[in-house]
Design a protein around this motif. Structure first.
Motif, mmCIF file in Angstrom:
data_model
loop_
_atom_site.group_PDB
_atom_site.id
_atom_site.type_symbol
_atom_site.label_atom_id
_atom_site.label_comp_id
_atom_site.label_asym_id
_atom_site.label_seq_id
_atom_site.Cartn_x
_atom_site.Cartn_y
_atom_site.Cartn_z
ATOM 1 N N LYS A 1 -5.099 4.905 3.444
ATOM 2 C CA LYS A 1 -6.468 5.375 3.623
ATOM 3 C C LYS A 1 -6.652 5.956 4.960
ATOM 4 O O LYS A 1 -7.350 7.054 5.059
ATOM 5 C CB LYS A 1 -7.116 4.242 3.557
ATOM 6 N N LEU A 2 -6.108 5.375 6.199
ATOM 7 C CA LEU A 2 -6.270 6.041 7.416
ATOM 8 C C LEU A 2 -5.932 7.476 7.576
ATOM 9 O O LEU A 2 -6.241 8.539 7.940
ATOM 10 C CB LEU A 2 -5.573 5.188 8.343
ATOM 11 N N VAL A 3 -4.569 7.902 6.969
ATOM 12 C CA VAL A 3 -4.009 9.028 6.995
ATOM 13 C C VAL A 3 -4.791 10.106 6.064
ATOM 14 O O VAL A 3 -4.970 11.077 6.430
ATOM 15 C CB VAL A 3 -2.370 8.943 6.430
ATOM 16 N N ARG A 4 -5.099 9.479 4.943
ATOM 17 C CA ARG A 4 -6.214 10.419 4.179
ATOM 18 C C ARG A 4 -7.258 10.704 4.900
ATOM 19 O O ARG A 4 -7.927 12.076 4.817
ATOM 20 C CB ARG A 4 -6.563 9.648 2.622
ATOM 21 N N GLU A 5 -8.092 9.871 5.524
ATOM 22 C CA GLU A 5 -9.525 10.256 6.110
ATOM 23 C C GLU A 5 -8.956 11.248 7.514
ATOM 24 O O GLU A 5 -9.608 12.296 7.621
ATOM 25 C CB GLU A 5 -10.019 8.885 6.895
ATOM 26 N N GLN A 6 -7.843 11.126 7.914
ATOM 27 C CA GLN A 6 -7.378 11.957 9.095
ATOM 28 C C GLN A 6 -7.180 13.405 8.591
ATOM 29 O O GLN A 6 -7.567 14.294 9.233
ATOM 30 C CB GLN A 6 -6.269 11.404 10.206
ATOM 31 N N GLN B 1 0.323 5.090 15.327
ATOM 32 C CA GLN B 1 -0.018 3.879 14.886
ATOM 33 C C GLN B 1 1.364 2.795 14.783
ATOM 34 O O GLN B 1 1.240 1.765 14.386
ATOM 35 C CB GLN B 1 -0.248 3.871 13.206
ATOM 36 N N GLY C 1 -3.900 0.112 3.491
ATOM 37 C CA GLY C 1 -4.643 0.441 4.481
ATOM 38 C C GLY C 1 -4.203 1.843 5.328
ATOM 39 O O GLY C 1 -5.142 2.599 5.928
ATOM 40 N N LEU C 2 -2.978 2.048 5.636
ATOM 41 C CA LEU C 2 -2.408 2.906 6.472
ATOM 42 C C LEU C 2 -2.517 4.459 5.505
ATOM 43 O O LEU C 2 -2.909 5.548 6.127
ATOM 44 C CB LEU C 2 -0.911 2.932 6.657
ATOM 45 N N ILE D 1 0.581 10.934 13.095
ATOM 46 C CA ILE D 1 -0.184 9.840 12.953
ATOM 47 C C ILE D 1 0.691 8.521 12.911
ATOM 48 O O ILE D 1 0.286 7.455 13.208
ATOM 49 C CB ILE D 1 -1.207 9.986 11.645
ATOM 50 N N ASP E 1 -4.396 4.571 20.358
ATOM 51 C CA ASP E 1 -5.882 4.047 20.591
ATOM 52 C C ASP E 1 -6.086 3.046 21.214
ATOM 53 O O ASP E 1 -6.914 3.025 22.160
ATOM 54 C CB ASP E 1 -6.603 4.417 19.090
#
Length: 577
Positions: A45-50, A85, A42-43, A81, A140
């Protein structure tokens, strides 16, 4: 010129044009990268998107031939990032500088072991916060919590200034954090005077209507935010800057305005299979005498319809949310259903009950001359209720709209003729958020009836008709209903509906598929679905800053011999509904 030479020149020109086309990164991405975070997909994926968002926001990062500088920038970004998190002991390494393979070792996620809220009491209890003790320390979530608290105090307290702060103390050895949230020093204050600056062409008395508070009221930040929004909605300003200062226990407000040019000229072109080419011109002055008076002139003409209108809107008549609208209009029609000219003079009061609801009541005179038919002089009292919470007028993507109308009509030329019109129209829009293609489902339905007289007693221009670009696409204008010698009779009632799926990608382009149906009935009963004829089609949308340019092609599902063409084409500005 020799044909081979022409072909070579054409190929060279095409190659040069292709070289200048923008790079399609989704087809052939430059500097591809991979992110791995063992045990934490999940992390990853989050880093990839950012990282993808960073590249999209700063495309110049991809212009360098060397990947090392890009990798150094992205390594720093990934570290930020991780900290945001809650992974304060996390590390990121570059496994391959040529293929940009990033590997993350997260370490433990830091938890909030002590949450300290140094907040004053108010009459209303503090709502449940997004953050709590024992949860991960995520940036966030902390920022959202600060906004929650600020919103609460802006509604239920008179604090000035209203600033919510936080302090985080990290214990790296224990992988925990202490989080303290507090208000900066404040004063309980009241609103004082408000001064407007920068817009001498707008009367100060008119601007006072947009204030959401009065001197002496409890100071609340949300009332200032509402005032700023009200001013922008006046359509007279491009920006507002609200500055405040404390004098004693009073907050003095200076509102700096940037006015927009009051006059606008617009023009448009349209096309459909029935009326062919169309031209429209509009001129408006949104601040005629300095008090927000709105004067507009509009003209639209195609091969079937002509519409020329002058309209004056006087704001704040007897109430801050009430407008007086005076208009005169001249319309012509030369279609298979009617050859007529109409002169209309009307006045109405329009009351804004809320941000989403409007009620209007007026009086209207209408002089109708129909070729080879009796003339009519109508006196009407129209009532209209509009509810609309859609996000955009010409390109709605979310929300819904509902319009209810009732109209009592009396014919002064033929006093024995009196009738009532009722209609209802509604639409709903749903958009699914997507990173590539954004789909919007749009649904519309409308119906109406005329009671009190037979169909023959109703002027043709006041009857209901169905079919054409603004109704059921794929069929000729006003053709869906009973006919006499190839001429549409119109109806005492009607029903129609549409479903449209719109797909948009990027900033400018989209496509649509639609299905429309409807019918006009000879009696005044409310119908739905009976005798419907359906049309279907596809379209292309080019999105401008103002509204989408729409090109639709539609086919009749049930083609009537001698009436319906194989297809219809429509070109216009704005969505069909």
């Amino acid at each position: 010129m020799n044909a081979k030479i022409v072909a070579v020149v054409a190929l060279l020109y095409a190659a040069d044009a292709c070289a200048k086309l923008p790079r399609l990164d989704f087809w052939n991405p430059r500097h591809p990268f991979t992110i791995t975070a063992p045990g934490n997909p999940g992390l990853a994926k989050l880093v990839r998107e950012q990282l993808q968002q960073e590249r999209k926001a700063n495309p110049q990062l991809l212009d360098a031939d060397e990947t090392l500088s890009l990798a150094q920038h992205e390594l720093t970004l990934v570290e930020k990032i991780l900290r945001a998190q809650g992974y304060f002991r996390g590390e990121v390494s570059l496994k391959s500088p040529t293929t940009l393979e990033y590997q993350i070792e997260t370490g433990p996620r830091f938890l909030i072991d002590e949450l300290i809220l140094e907040l004053p009491d108010t009459d209303a209890p503090l709502p449940a916060l997004d953050i709590s003790q024992g949860e991960p320390l995520v940036a966030d979530v902390v920022l959202d919590t600060l906004e929650q608290i600020k919103t609460h105090y802006s509604k239920h307290a008179c604090f000035y200034p209203l600033e919510v702060k936080y302090q985080a103390t990290i214990d790296k050895a224990a992988a925990t954090a202490q989080l303290r949230i507090y208000l900066t020093p404040y004063t309980s204050a009241r609103f004082g005077s408000s001064e407007f600056h920068g817009a001498p062409s707008i009367d100060n008395e008119f601007l006072q209507y947009f204030l959401s508070y009065e001197p002496g009221d409890c100071y609340k930040q949300n009332l200032l935010d509402k005032t700023r929004l009200n001013l922008l909605k006046s359509d007279l300003l491009t920006s507002t800057d609200v500055q405040t200062r404390l004098e004693g226990d009073e907050v003095v407000t200076d509102i700096h305005l940037t006015p927009r040019k009051p006059r606008t000229i617009k023009g448009g072109l349209s096309y459909d299979g029935d009326s062919k080419e169309g031209l429209s011109l509009d001129w408006e002055n949104r601040n005629l005498w300095g008090g927000g008076e709105h004067l507009s002139f509009s003209a639209a003409q195609n091969r079937i319809l002509g519409d020329y209108q002058a309209r004056l809107t006087l704001p704040h008549v007897y109430h801050p949310q009430q407008n007086l609208i005076i208009s005169t209009e001249y319309k012509t029609e030369d279609s298979t259903s009617s050859q007529s000219s109409t002169e209309i003079v009307s006045a109405s009061l329009e009351r804004h009950l809320s941000e989403y609801s409007v009620v209007s009541l007026g009086v209207e005179t209408e002089f109708i001359h129909e070729k080879n038919v009796r003339d009519s002089g109508l006196l009407a009292v129209p009532l209209r209720i509009s509810l609309n919470n859609t996000d955009q007028l010409l390109n709605p993507t979310r929300g819904w709209a509902l319009t209810l109308g009732a109209n009592s009509v009396w014919d002064a030329y033929h006093p024995e003729i009196q009738f009532q019109q009722q209609n209802i129209a509604g639409s709903i829009y749903y958009t699914y958020a997507s990173k590539s293609v954004t789909p919007t489902l749009a649904l519309r339905a409308a119906s109406g009836s005329i009671s009190g007289e037979s169909l023959d007693a109703i002027p043709v221009t006041k009857r209901f008709f169905v079919g054409g670009g603004g109704s059921v696409r794929g069929y000729p204008y006003k053709s869906l209903g009973a006919m006499t010698d190839g001429k549409p009779n119109g109806g005492l009632s009607f029903a129609e509906g549409s479903a449209e799926l719109r797909l948009r990608w990027g900033e400018s382009w989209g496509v649509a598929a639609f299905y429309d149906g409807g019918w006009a009935y000879a009696d005044d009963n409310w119908h739905w679905g009976k005798q419907f004829l359906w049309g279907y089609g596809v379209g292309v949308r080019y999105y401008t800053l103002f509204a989408p340019i729409r090109l639709d092609i539609a086919w009749p599902k049930t083609r009537r011999e001698g009436i319906d063409d194989p297809y219809q084409i429509y070109v216009s500005l704005g969505q069909a509904f």
